[in-house]
Design an enzyme around this catalytic site. Structure first.
Site, short mmCIF file in Angstrom:
data_model
loop_
_atom_site.label_atom_id
_atom_site.label_comp_id
_atom_site.label_asym_id
_atom_site.label_seq_id
_atom_site.Cartn_x
_atom_site.Cartn_y
_atom_site.Cartn_z
CB CYS A 1 -0.94 -0.01 1.21
SG CYS A 1 -2.30 -1.19 1.03
CG ASP B 1 -13.23 1.70 4.14
OD1 ASP B 1 -12.03 2.00 4.03
OD2 ASP B 1 -13.89 1.91 5.17
N GLY C 1 -10.71 -13.75 -13.62
CA GLY C 1 -9.80 -12.62 -13.49
C GLY C 1 -9.28 -12.14 -14.82
CG HIS C 2 -7.72 -8.80 -17.53
ND1 HIS C 2 -7.93 -9.36 -18.78
CD2 HIS C 2 -6.97 -7.68 -17.75
CE1 HIS C 2 -7.35 -8.61 -19.70
NE2 HIS C 2 -6.76 -7.59 -19.10
CG ASP D 1 -9.53 -1.03 4.95
OD1 ASP D 1 -10.15 -0.01 4.62
OD2 ASP D 1 -8.96 -1.77 4.13
#
Length: 341
Positions: free
Chosen positions: A13, A46, A133-134, A221
């Site tokens: 992050c 969020d 997904g990708h 969060d």
């Protein structure tokens, strides 16, 4: 196996675009109104929430980043734990997720296999389905999820609705960014790194399930914007959050690394965003770095009714023993959104 961490210029992050830059970019987007979109990006909540019926709303969120640890499978676990947290913070249940993959064409495919296995392990723990997904080739490996969850709109928890008199509970210890800086610099002990990784891998699922039994008025969060920026979002326009720095749960050696000036680039961006909005003159430089430190897969920050806070904390600590009451919500004091003791 190829050292894939060395291929990345930033990770976790801590790689997020700074809150100042992000706010400027979002302000220029055209607006479209849909009454069923009950939570969009305008409130910095969020996740997005789209109401389907009186009792059902879908939660949608996405999160991905480049590695912050050496082991690919560990990276996969952390990335998934981090991506699921937005749903938990809204008081929701995770339904399914889609993988998002960027991967260097020349890197060993076994590395990618390990990342995906680690991610799938955490999805299984969360009792969530992987639905596809990708993937694309890229210069740096990146991994994360697009996540869909559900929530009763009447029980949804926002990030900016604390009530005066509430107690603030933080469920995970701070210092992930500082410890990862120390790891990159060869300064961190093996035990310190191990504890930080365990914290990042930890699902917020358990704290979220526990808080459902108590009067939680707001929740978010704590991730790349650090405790202080996320707390600033929680304070909103009507309350002041009072945080006791001595009560903050810290990862081993995190304060020591802060004293050694192991500040992160993302932490500096968070500091620039805060500017002079919060008086930090009474806070030591080391604790300031803790407050600004970007958290990868950090804990939940809860604003809980004071009469239930002690019982809520006790219940959360059964699964997350480092959780602490770190402050309280007060009436707005002039223009002070946050007061640090």
């Amino acid at each position: 196996m190829m050292n894939f961490l060395s291929q990345c210029t930033s990770g976790g992050c801590g790689a997020k675009i700074g809150p100042n830059d992000l706010a400027g970019l979002l302000s220029n987007l055209p607006k479209f109104s849909d009454e069923k979109l009950v939570v969009g990006f305008d409130t910095s909540d969020d996740a997005a929430v789209y109401q389907i019926s009186e009792q059902l709303a879908l939660i949608s969120t996405v999160d991905f980043f480049s590695p912050m640890v050496e082991d690919p499978r560990t990276f996969g676990r952390i990335a998934v734990a981090n991506a699921l947290s937005d749903v938990y913070a809204m008081g929701g249940q995770v339904l399914f997720a889609l993988n998002l993959v960027c991967f260097p064409e020349k890197m060993e495919k076994q590395v990618l296999s390990e990342i995906l296995i680690g991610g799938a392990e955490k999805l299984k723990e969360a009792k969530a389905s992987l639905a596809g997904g990708h993937s694309i080739y890229d210069h740096e490996p990146k991994y994360g999820l697009a996540v869909t969850g559900q929530v009763d709109p009447n029980k949804m928890i926002h990030n900016n609705t604390p009530k005066i008199g509430d107690s603030l509970i933080l469920t995970k210890a701070l210092g992930v960014g500082l410890i990862q800086s120390a790891v990159r610099g060869g300064m961190a002990s093996e035990e310190t790194e191990k504890v930080a990784i365990a914290s990042m891998e930890r699902l917020n699922k358990y704290a979220a399930e526990t808080m459902a039994d108590f009067s939680v008025n707001a929740c978010t969060d704590v991730t790349g914007f650090g405790l202080l920026v996320h707390a600033l979002e929680m304070a909103g326009d009507t309350t002041t959050l009072v945080i006791d720095s001595e009560q903050l749960p810290l990862l081993p050696d995190a304060y020591h690394y802060a004293e050694e000036f192991l500040a992160t680039a993302a932490g500096q961006r968070n500091r620039e965003f805060i500017g002079e909005r919060i008086d930090l003159t009474s806070v030591t430089p080391a604790f300031q770095e803790i407050l600004f430190d970007p958290q990868t897969s950090g804990g939940l920050l809860l604003s809980v009714s004071a009469q239930n806070a002690a019982k809520c904390l006790e219940a959360i600590q059964k699964n997350d023993p480092v959780a602490r009451i770190i402050g309280e919500v007060c009436e707005r004091e002039e223009d002070q959104e946050i007061i640090i003791l």
